[in-house]
Scaffold this motif. Structure first.
Motif: not given
Length: 703
Positions: A80-106
């Protein structure tokens, strides 16, 4: 073909901040047919026929003067948009794995000020490429556009490694067929800061000395079930798309109904569909996507709406009767009222190696280029969103080298069933009595061989690969050959001594290079998965049907992670993949499956390939009459033509190796005859990549 491209450099502007094509000191340049996602100083474009819902951008509001924080996700993403926003904030802190935890292929791209992060996937189906350019780094999800950007020549050494050791990352390194264009490994991310680059992994690597704690089999299979269900649901929840304007229907044609006429025009059916080959992987996806037995709102949710049926496509090869059992299993599964079954029948016109002169130029060579016509006919009868079971074998099955991992962990008793199954597959013979002991010794030898010693031994054996004739006729022989850190590919026996020597040097250099060493079984399994995912990506490009999307849930990050959590003792058991998928379906309420579920079909595939080789032998001989591979010093034309004739007459030669050679030669010819470039503008490259006519002896193709 769809891809994204962008760059990061010290320069503050490239003329993309305003309208595309605006002048900026004569440096304006942009990809042909692109849409700008964001502009200077580090622009990003999406190129190709992306659907509106496949491009999502999120921006976090920051204080005035603060660095820009935004995220672009391209592909099918169930967040969801909110999950994308949370993942973006996590990536800003260096937690890149959050960007790969969503379902789908992207593919996810994050911009935080002047720092750009591009995240690849775990399997390698959505790779990321990069190259130095204009005082910085350009990146893309396709290699050919970057090759055009820097006017690259061919990397003949990489082609040699791709033919000699296709499943050995140490030989392939981070290269591509284009000199200067590099690839990040699966499970890694590319981080750019004003042109400087860093490649970092976001996935934990298991220790060689201490095994990671294993889940119990029930919990592990439940994890695979949940991941697969969510992967299918992410596609079903996405907006539905009707195919774009189709050619007019010519009207009634004797012997052809509306569906057959539409397939002949090359347009998919609106809605959701799936392969139904009779195998366990495609059948599992078809049943999950159909939502059996639940209705919308139950466990599977959003399977098929009221009155909507899933289109299940089965390919029927009329040239052989060896696959009748698979067809019968497909018919039994498709008897359910939630499935609309379509059988696509084809004869010699859809055999492997048919219609080689047709087809688009793909990003890279791959063995699937010789079976494109076969797949295109099947996919043309499919839906706008079509599920395929590609990758299931590599994701769920255990590579034979995992037997060595069990010995490292002192789990000898778990070897009993797999080695007994190999002995049984040999049949009643005196040789089969020694199979268990032979396999155990080979697994123990691999378990005691260090990474460096294994690569050095492989490098020493490789120059003699064209003089060896290994016998891989039985499953036991294939398993024994796979119990090593690296082994030559099936095409290595036809390469020249010079090409093999060059690849041997690559292996020797890799042996002394510092690296994070994995267990031999795990490393070989990941390499096989990367090879399969790369072939799937090229097949998508080669057999592309306009307005159609292929979905391979088994290659999704979450499914790959869930499968890696399966205990090795479960994975190495005979029929493990079919057993896991049976339990996945049972967990969703589907219990009745046809007899023979999960039976292997490799023998059928080999027979069809040999039939296609025999039918297309004149065209293949003409293809290798004056091959570009010979001009590059990789093969001798006379040797390849002799092997083609011998294989067509029934001699037991590795057909996969001949497919590798034919597909690479075919790809080279399409690349050389290519017209146009991927870029336009005042500063666009003056020529396309690998422009021009002939291949000189070794190294480069000159314009």
């Amino acid at each position: 073909m769809r891809w994204l491209v962008g760059w990061s450099s010290i320069a503050a502007s490239f003329g993309t901040a305003g309208a595309v094509g605006a002048s900026d000191e004569g440096r304006t340049m942009h990809p042909v047919g692109s849409q700008l996602l964001w502009g200077d100083p580090d622009p990003l474009w999406a190129v190709g026929d992306w659907r509106p819902d496949e491009i999502r951008t999120i921006r976090v509001d920051t204080a005035e003067g603060a660095p820009t924080v935004r995220l672009a996700v391209l592909g099918c993403c169930g967040a969801t948009d909110e999950q994308l926003r949370v993942g973006l904030l996590a990536a800003r802190g260096g937690a890149l794995r959050h960007l790969t935890a969503w379902t789908g292929s992207y593919t996810a791209v994050v911009q935080i000020g002047r720092r750009i992060t591009v995240v690849g996937d775990l399997a390698g189906a959505r790779p990321v490429f990069y190259t130095p350019w204009a005082g910085g780094t350009a990146y893309a999800t396709a290699a050919l556009p970057l090759a055009d950007l820097i006017e690259a020549q061919l990397d003949i050494g990489h082609l040699a490694a791709l033919l000699a050791c296709p499943e050995t990352p140490e030989a392939l390194r981070d290269g591509t067929p284009y000199a200067g264009v590099k690839r990040i490994p699966p499970g890694h991310a590319l981080i750019l800061r004003e042109g400087s680059r860093e490649i970092t992994g976001y996935e934990a690597v298991a220790s060689l000395a201490v095994a990671a704690p294993e889940l119990d089999p029930v919990s592990a299979v439940d994890g695979v079930r949940d991941a697969l269900v969510e992967a299918v649901r992410a596609r079903l929840l996405a907006p539905r798309h009707a195919p774009e304007t189709q050619p007019p229907d010519p009207g009634p044609v004797p012997g052809m109904g509306p569906a057959e006429r539409r397939a002949a025009r090359g347009a998919p059916v609106p809605g959701i569909g799936s392969d139904l080959s009779g195998g366990s992987a495609s059948a599992t996806l078809a049943l999950l996507a159909a939502g059996l037995p639940g209705l919308p709102g139950t466990l599977l949710g959003h399977g098929t709406g009221a009155g909507e049926r899933l289109l299940a496509v089965t390919f029927n090869d009329l040239t052989t009767r060896a696959h009748q059992d698979e067809l019968e299993r497909a018919r039994v599964i498709a008897a359910n009222p939630r499935l609309h079954h379509v059988v696509v029948a084809a004869g010699e016109e859809a055999l492997p190696y048919a219609e080689l002169e047709n087809g688009p130029l793909t990003d890279e060579p791959a063995p699937s280029l010789v079976v494109v016509e076969r797949h295109r006919r099947r996919l043309s009868a499919g839906s706008a969103d079509h599920f395929v079971g590609d990758g299931a074998r590599q994701v769920l099955d255990a590579h034979p080298a995992r037997l060595a991992d069990l010995l490292i962990d002192r789990r000898r008793r778990h070897l009993l069933r797999p080695v007994a199954a190999l002995a049984k597959a040999e049949g009643p013979s005196a040789h089969s009595l020694f199979v268990p002991l032979t396999v155990y010794r080979a697994a123990r030898r691999l378990a005691r061989t260090s990474y460096r010693s294994g690569l050095e031994a492989a490098a020493g054996r490789l120059p003699d690969a064209n003089r060896l004739t290994p016998d891989l006729d039985t499953p036991a022989d294939a398993s024994l050959a796979a119990l090593t850190w690296s082994r030559p590919g099936p095409a290595a026996r036809w390469l020249t001594g010079e090409a093999l020597a060059e690849v041997s040097v690559r292996l020797q250099e890799a042996a002394i290079r510092p690296t994070s060493v994995q267990r031999p079984g795990e490393a070989r399994a990941r390499a096989a998965l990367a090879r399969s995912a790369a072939d799937h990506r090229i097949l998508e490009q080669a057999a592309e049907v306009r307005s159609q999307r292929l979905h391979a849930p088994f290659l999704d990050n979450q499914v790959v992670r869930a499968a890696r959590a399966l205990p090795e003792s479960l994975r190495v058991q005979p029929g493990a993949r079919a057993a896991v998928l049976r339990r996945v379906l049972a967990g969703t309420g589907i219990h009745e499956l046809p007899p023979g579920w999960g039976a292997p079909s490799q023998a059928t595939s080999t027979a069809v390939t040999r039939t296609g080789l025999r039918a297309s032998l004149p065209e293949l001989i003409a293809l290798f009459d004056a091959p570009l591979l010979a001009d590059a010093g990789l093969v001798e034309a006379r040797v390849v033509r002799k092997a083609l004739r011998a294989a067509a007459e029934g001699e037991p030669l590795p057909l996969d190796g001949l497919a590798d050679l034919a597909s690479t030669e075919l790809w080279l010819r399409r690349l050389i005859s290519r017209r146009g470039t991927c870029w336009t503008g005042t500063a666009a490259p003056r020529q396309r990549a690998v422009a021009g006519g002939v291949v000189p002896a070794r190294r480069t193709l000159q314009p």
